[in-house]
Design an enzyme around this catalytic site. Sequence first.
Site, PDB file in Angstrom:
ATOM      1  N   HIS A  88      95.595  78.140  84.999  1.00 17.82           N
ATOM      2  CA  HIS A  88      96.141  78.774  86.209  1.00 17.82           C
ATOM      3  C   HIS A  88      97.086  79.904  85.807  1.00 17.82           C
ATOM      4  CE1 HIS A  88     100.160  76.778  86.030  1.00 17.82           C
ATOM      5  NE2 HIS A  88      99.488  75.737  85.581  1.00 17.82           N
ATOM      6  N   ASP A 131      99.328  81.387  88.104  1.00 22.36           N
ATOM      7  CA  ASP A 131     100.598  81.370  88.825  1.00 22.36           C
ATOM      8  C   ASP A 131     101.618  80.556  88.041  1.00 22.36           C
ATOM      9  OD1 ASP A 131      99.046  78.988  89.586  1.00 22.36           O
ATOM     10  OD2 ASP A 131     100.762  78.519  90.857  1.00 22.36           O
ATOM     11  N   ASP A 177     103.042  77.433  80.272  1.00 24.07           N
ATOM     12  CA  ASP A 177     102.446  76.831  81.463  1.00 24.07           C
ATOM     13  C   ASP A 177     102.212  77.897  82.526  1.00 24.07           C
ATOM     14  OD1 ASP A 177     101.633  75.061  83.429  1.00 24.07           O
ATOM     15  OD2 ASP A 177     103.645  74.361  83.901  1.00 24.07           O
ATOM     16  N   GLU A 237      98.318  76.679  91.534  1.00 17.47           N
ATOM     17  CA  GLU A 237      98.518  75.326  91.019  1.00 17.47           C
ATOM     18  C   GLU A 237      99.964  74.883  91.138  1.00 17.47           C
ATOM     19  OE1 GLU A 237      99.245  72.016  88.274  1.00 17.47           O
ATOM     20  OE2 GLU A 237     100.140  74.023  88.191  1.00 17.47           O
ATOM     21  N   GLU A 238     100.903  75.765  90.829  1.00 19.47           N
ATOM     22  CA  GLU A 238     102.313  75.385  90.875  1.00 19.47           C
ATOM     23  C   GLU A 238     102.825  75.208  92.298  1.00 19.47           C
ATOM     24  OE1 GLU A 238     103.518  74.312  88.377  1.00 19.47           O
ATOM     25  OE2 GLU A 238     103.138  75.485  86.576  1.00 19.47           O
ATOM     26  N   HIS A 271     108.421  74.371  83.407  1.00 18.17           N
ATOM     27  CA  HIS A 271     109.122  74.263  84.698  1.00 18.17           C
ATOM     28  C   HIS A 271     110.644  74.388  84.546  1.00 18.17           C
ATOM     29  CE1 HIS A 271     105.707  72.071  87.091  1.00 18.17           C
ATOM     30  NE2 HIS A 271     105.221  72.920  86.193  1.00 18.17           N
TER      31      HIS A 271
END
Length: 480
Positions: free
Chosen positions: A117, A119, A150, A185-186, A450
């Site tokens: 992903h 995003d 990520d 996704e996030e 994150h």
Amino acid sequence: MTSSPTAMPQNPKGTASPGLAENSWTEELRSSIDQAFGQTLERLKNLVAIPGIAWPSFERAPLERSAEAVADLLREAGLGNVQILGCDKPDGTPGGPAVVASRPAAKGKPTILLYAHHDVQPTGDERLWETEPFQAVEKDGRLYGRGAADDKAGIMAHIAAYAAVSEVLGSTFGLGVTFFFEGEEEAGSPTFRSFLEANRELLRADVIVVADSSNWKVGIPALTTSLRGLVDGTIGVQVLEHAVHSGMYGGPVLDAPTLLSRLIATLHDDEGNVAIEGLVAKDTATVELPEADYRADASVLDGVRLAGSGSIASRLWTKPALSIIGFDAPSVEAASNTLLPTARAKFSLRLAPGQNPGGAMDAVRRHVEANAPFGAKVMFTPGESGNPFQTDTSSPAASVAMWALGEAWGVPAVETGIGGSIPFIADLTEMYPDVQILVTGVEDPDSRAHSANESLHLGDFRKAILAEALLLARINAEGL
């Protein structure tokens, strides 16, 4: 995950080469990846510079720029049918832009879908960052920046592996390859299911590689073979029609927050195991996770006793875990001397592989209704749910993946679980029940996905590219 495991599985898979290690492809692929690595890294840095966040509260233009940048990379890799696609959310607003590209399989060859992903998470408090979040910075063998690990590194691992295999195998490379780079996704993948339904044939494959997980530690690769599922919801109690003076009426009746606390206390036994009947729980993890490492990684305070029984890895991966993540009550500053009539809490229950989410939700409902303290009225409101996932580790694709990881790192790969969930994998398995799904990744326990100061270990990133290239080359040569 832990940063310093002390024991390995007794019989690690993939330690013996099935013949490809002796083939010149291995070194040729390594050489091709090494020669292009500087360019791969620059492209990753350019992606990190784009703050593509799919949350509704953020500007959409950077997210669209992110999709365009990824599409350009696929075109540069030789893909001619690159598309930016999307579906609307139920409220009519557009979902995140997904980038899809593919090359058809030669006759008799399987197709592999490569997922990541583009995003990213918001930065959070930028004062906690030691570098600019959207300016990729190399330091001490790591690349720092939001999305560096990520999951923009997952995108670049897919593209770089494909480019290397295309260069080394040339016309003998007949494997079908589809790239699917999601753009929300996030934000919880709100349109993922509808996107799959709208593009079922476009995304159909024999193997799906989801590059959105972590390795065991720096220098030790892992195939993620299990993910916990999830159900959540709210539990409430009511004891009065309305609030009353705590001095004039307190004593014969307990207030709602007190009774809700007593109800919450029944959710775990005295050891800290989840005490809800009917939930799947297994002590089957094959990797040892030392308590000291877990305590350090989870920032557990000295003197706090760990909860539950069985191995720590099993408590994280193959047993349920229940947390109270929200509590409706007046703040201390705003508290008055009244008996509160109602109170409400939100629970989050992580499910072991093999657990049906509907059955788990019913089990929670039955438990809270059967344990109503002092006859209080109990309100139960179900929330979201997601299925757990377990890889068929005996599948041909899993065996090749374990071999490829071990070959690229030079040490046996391990099978690990993840305590968290990737709910869209359940959608993939429902849509394509015969597909073999591999969950891989470029992160490590120090990546801080994150969080502030997210980073990517560059040495392991290079190895991850090689592992995927070896996976593609061997499936191309031998099929499934």
